[in-house]
Design a protein around this motif. Structure first.
Motif, mmCIF file in Angstrom:
data_model
loop_
_atom_site.group_PDB
_atom_site.id
_atom_site.type_symbol
_atom_site.label_atom_id
_atom_site.label_comp_id
_atom_site.label_asym_id
_atom_site.label_seq_id
_atom_site.Cartn_x
_atom_site.Cartn_y
_atom_site.Cartn_z
ATOM 1 N N ASP A 209 -8.396 -6.251 2.807
ATOM 2 C CA ASP A 209 -7.567 -6.877 3.609
ATOM 3 C C ASP A 209 -7.913 -6.719 5.303
ATOM 4 O O ASP A 209 -7.577 -7.439 6.057
ATOM 5 C CB ASP A 209 -6.096 -6.335 3.288
ATOM 6 C CG ASP A 209 -5.004 -6.971 4.445
ATOM 7 O OD1 ASP A 209 -4.807 -8.083 4.248
ATOM 8 O OD2 ASP A 209 -4.249 -6.054 4.841
ATOM 9 N N MET A 210 -8.430 -5.505 5.366
ATOM 10 C CA MET A 210 -8.939 -4.962 6.807
ATOM 11 C C MET A 210 -10.207 -6.138 7.299
ATOM 12 O O MET A 210 -9.989 -6.440 8.447
ATOM 13 C CB MET A 210 -9.376 -3.823 6.940
ATOM 14 C CG MET A 210 -8.144 -2.795 7.011
ATOM 15 S SD MET A 210 -8.765 -0.901 7.000
ATOM 16 C CE MET A 210 -9.532 -0.833 8.445
ATOM 17 N N THR B 9 -12.581 4.828 7.469
ATOM 18 C CA THR B 9 -11.354 4.262 8.031
ATOM 19 C C THR B 9 -10.105 5.180 8.384
ATOM 20 O O THR B 9 -8.996 4.780 8.746
ATOM 21 C CB THR B 9 -10.771 3.035 7.134
ATOM 22 O OG1 THR B 9 -10.503 3.556 5.826
ATOM 23 C CG2 THR B 9 -11.971 2.183 7.232
ATOM 24 N N LEU C 204 -8.045 5.629 5.627
ATOM 25 C CA LEU C 204 -7.100 5.179 4.646
ATOM 26 C C LEU C 204 -7.054 6.242 3.471
ATOM 27 O O LEU C 204 -7.913 6.849 3.164
ATOM 28 C CB LEU C 204 -7.404 3.782 4.057
ATOM 29 C CG LEU C 204 -7.392 2.606 4.852
ATOM 30 C CD1 LEU C 204 -7.977 1.445 4.317
ATOM 31 C CD2 LEU C 204 -5.917 2.373 5.134
ATOM 32 N N VAL C 205 -5.600 6.579 3.196
ATOM 33 C CA VAL C 205 -5.363 7.237 2.329
ATOM 34 C C VAL C 205 -4.402 6.494 1.268
ATOM 35 O O VAL C 205 -3.555 5.995 1.380
ATOM 36 C CB VAL C 205 -4.495 8.515 2.584
ATOM 37 C CG1 VAL C 205 -3.983 9.457 1.525
ATOM 38 C CG2 VAL C 205 -5.429 9.320 3.706
ATOM 39 N N VAL C 206 -4.917 6.760 -0.121
ATOM 40 C CA VAL C 206 -4.263 6.145 -1.212
ATOM 41 C C VAL C 206 -3.947 7.190 -2.267
ATOM 42 O O VAL C 206 -4.844 8.160 -2.655
ATOM 43 C CB VAL C 206 -5.046 5.077 -1.942
ATOM 44 C CG1 VAL C 206 -4.275 4.532 -3.062
ATOM 45 C CG2 VAL C 206 -5.386 3.898 -0.925
ATOM 46 N N GLU D 201 3.115 -4.290 -1.822
ATOM 47 C CA GLU D 201 3.457 -2.983 -1.771
ATOM 48 C C GLU D 201 4.726 -3.060 -0.683
ATOM 49 O O GLU D 201 4.874 -3.693 0.172
ATOM 50 C CB GLU D 201 2.490 -2.309 -0.701
ATOM 51 C CG GLU D 201 1.232 -2.101 -1.158
ATOM 52 C CD GLU D 201 0.145 -1.389 -0.217
ATOM 53 O OE1 GLU D 201 0.480 -1.287 0.954
ATOM 54 O OE2 GLU D 201 -1.058 -1.311 -0.734
ATOM 55 N N LEU E 288 -7.189 0.719 -2.846
ATOM 56 C CA LEU E 288 -8.075 1.057 -1.946
ATOM 57 C C LEU E 288 -9.142 -0.188 -1.577
ATOM 58 O O LEU E 288 -9.259 -0.386 -0.195
ATOM 59 C CB LEU E 288 -8.960 2.384 -1.980
ATOM 60 C CG LEU E 288 -10.077 2.607 -0.886
ATOM 61 C CD1 LEU E 288 -9.090 3.101 0.616
ATOM 62 C CD2 LEU E 288 -10.743 3.860 -1.487
ATOM 63 N N ARG F 86 -6.790 -2.701 0.319
ATOM 64 C CA ARG F 86 -6.803 -2.452 1.584
ATOM 65 C C ARG F 86 -7.769 -2.674 2.591
ATOM 66 O O ARG F 86 -7.983 -3.338 3.625
ATOM 67 C CB ARG F 86 -5.978 -1.231 1.876
ATOM 68 C CG ARG F 86 -4.593 -1.120 0.901
ATOM 69 C CD ARG F 86 -4.014 0.468 1.325
ATOM 70 N NE ARG F 86 -3.081 0.629 0.903
ATOM 71 C CZ ARG F 86 -1.994 1.856 0.729
ATOM 72 N NH1 ARG F 86 -2.731 2.497 1.182
ATOM 73 N NH2 ARG F 86 -1.000 1.586 -0.082
ATOM 74 N N LEU F 87 -9.063 -2.233 2.167
ATOM 75 C CA LEU F 87 -10.122 -2.435 2.714
ATOM 76 C C LEU F 87 -10.542 -3.948 2.830
ATOM 77 O O LEU F 87 -10.848 -4.389 3.854
ATOM 78 C CB LEU F 87 -11.345 -1.654 2.203
ATOM 79 C CG LEU F 87 -11.269 -0.123 2.243
ATOM 80 C CD1 LEU F 87 -12.476 0.498 1.231
ATOM 81 C CD2 LEU F 87 -11.573 0.302 3.663
ATOM 82 N N THR G 298 -9.278 9.577 -0.330
ATOM 83 C CA THR G 298 -9.302 9.350 1.313
ATOM 84 C C THR G 298 -10.815 8.645 1.481
ATOM 85 O O THR G 298 -11.729 9.038 1.107
ATOM 86 C CB THR G 298 -9.249 10.518 2.154
ATOM 87 O OG1 THR G 298 -8.188 11.391 1.832
ATOM 88 C CG2 THR G 298 -9.274 10.537 3.589
ATOM 89 N N HIS G 299 -10.325 7.359 2.078
ATOM 90 C CA HIS G 299 -11.597 6.741 2.780
ATOM 91 C C HIS G 299 -12.117 6.973 4.267
ATOM 92 O O HIS G 299 -11.152 6.959 5.041
ATOM 93 C CB HIS G 299 -11.248 5.172 2.646
ATOM 94 C CG HIS G 299 -12.610 4.388 2.887
ATOM 95 N ND1 HIS G 299 -12.685 3.663 4.120
ATOM 96 C CD2 HIS G 299 -13.678 4.124 2.259
ATOM 97 C CE1 HIS G 299 -13.785 2.875 4.190
ATOM 98 N NE2 HIS G 299 -14.317 3.262 2.879
#
Length: 361
Positions: free
Chosen positions: A279-280, A251, A253-255, A115, A273, A276-277, A247-248
């Motif tokens: 990676d978190m 968390t 998180l928005v994708v 990204e 998504l 990213r999850l 939207t998760h």
């Protein structure tokens, strides 16, 4: 010189012999595939271990020859020369084995999602984000990797406000993971008549691609909204509502993905998504394992300034390892192996220093 863990090495050799024997016995197809995978993983390391044992045996023979009073002068001189060469070879083999024994990042062999977002600097930052993307795209091509753009938002003067792409291939994440952070550029914009050097920045995030087994995204944990896709120059204006925003909820998180196909947008947004999850989760695990320690090549913090690209001087500086190269033009063409290798070596040196000497059994 750090001593190698002799018991662990013996265990690895024993296991390698066991895998070889089981493969030769003709197991069923599923078992054979698992054994073959383990064999290919162990083979390089065991090969180095055996090469080291051979070199150490040769050294012992030469030392015995030198200790023998009947050895003539010419033979002693030859033995001395061979010993010097063997010493260097043994040290190199030990170092290679040490590195091969380091704890492996489970995500290293995976593909990655890259990204890139324009930071401070307006249009110039978007142009630089585009330059960075093309740099990685060229590098990927040189490695035989495949790049697929998942979503892109173009800048008004070119480049990208944001671009997200998958880079698929073996070992992608291992080679690109230290690219995460703030990349700063210093150059004279094409639109700048006064010739003044401007400073702008772009952020890069490299995430290992997640698999379904890594992250479970429950339907009740996400909200999916569809909206009319829009792009530069009125692109997609006549299409049906196709852009997808996921939207998760746990968390926040928005994708989003806004290509023409709503079905494809949903799949791509879910792919990002999950990455990213994942990676978190990885970063959380890293924090728990080493709250007081930071890797020498940086914490992976997306806000950390990691590199400066100075176009007037043709140089690039990686601030984490104090490495400056005067080959900026070649780097922007995708020749980034030298800096990638230096970052990996520094990371390995940091791991060795952190782990210290091995326990001997």
């Amino acid at each position: 010189m750090a001593r190698l863990p002799t018991q662990k090495i013996r265990e690895l050799e024993r296991r390698f012999g066991e895998v070889e024997a089981r493969m030769s016995a003709g197991p069923d197809a599923d078992t054979y595939v698992k054994l073959a995978s383990e064999y290919s993983e162990l083979q390089p390391l065991v090969g180095e271990i055996r090469e080291l044992a051979k070199a150490e045996a040769e050294r012992a023979d030469l030392m015995a020859m030198l200790a023998d009073s009947s050895t003539d002068r010419e033979m002693r001189e030859m033995a001395d020369e061979e010993l010097k060469a063997l010493k260097a070879k043994i040290e190199k083999l030990e170092q290679q084995i040490e590195i091969m024994l380091l704890p492996k990042d489970a995500a290293d062999e995976r593909s990655a999602i890259v990204e890139i977002r324009a930071g401070t600097g307006g249009s110039e930052a978007a142009l630089f984000a585009g330059d960075l993307f093309r740099m990685y795209e060229r590098y990927a091509s040189s490695q035989g990797w495949r790049v697929e753009v998942l979503s892109a938002s173009e800048g008004e003067a070119g480049g990208y406000k944001e671009i997200i792409a998958t880079v698929s291939g073996k070992g992608v994440f291992a080679r690109l993971k230290f690219e995460s952070g703030v990349h700063r550029v210093q150059r004279v914009p094409e639109t700048e008549s006064g010739g003044r050097i401007h400073t702008s920045a772009a952020t890069v995030a490299v995430l290992p691609e997640a698999e379904d087994i890594d992250i479970e995204v429950r339907p009740e944990d996400i909200r999916i909204d569809t909206m009319r896709a829009s792009g530069a120059g009125g692109q997609h204006v006549n299409t049906t509502d196709s852009a997808v925003r996921i939207t998760h909820i746990p968390t926040g998180l928005v994708v989003t993905s806004s290509e023409k196909s709503q079905h494809q947008n949903r799949a791509r947004a879910m792919q990002v998504l999950r990455a990213r999850l994942y990676d978190m989760e990885r970063q959380k695990a890293d924090e728990e394992r080493s709250q007081s320690r930071r890797s020498q090549v940086g914490s992976g913090d997306r806000s950390e300034r990691i590199r400066t690209y100075n176009f007037p001087q043709g140089r690039v500086t990686d601030h984490r390892i104090n490495l400056t190269l005067y080959k900026l033009d070649r780097m922007m063409m995708g020749e980034i192996d030298e800096i990638v290798d230096a970052l990996i070596s520094d990371h390995q040196a940091g791991l060795l220093a952190t782990l210290g000497t091995y326990d001997q059994a």
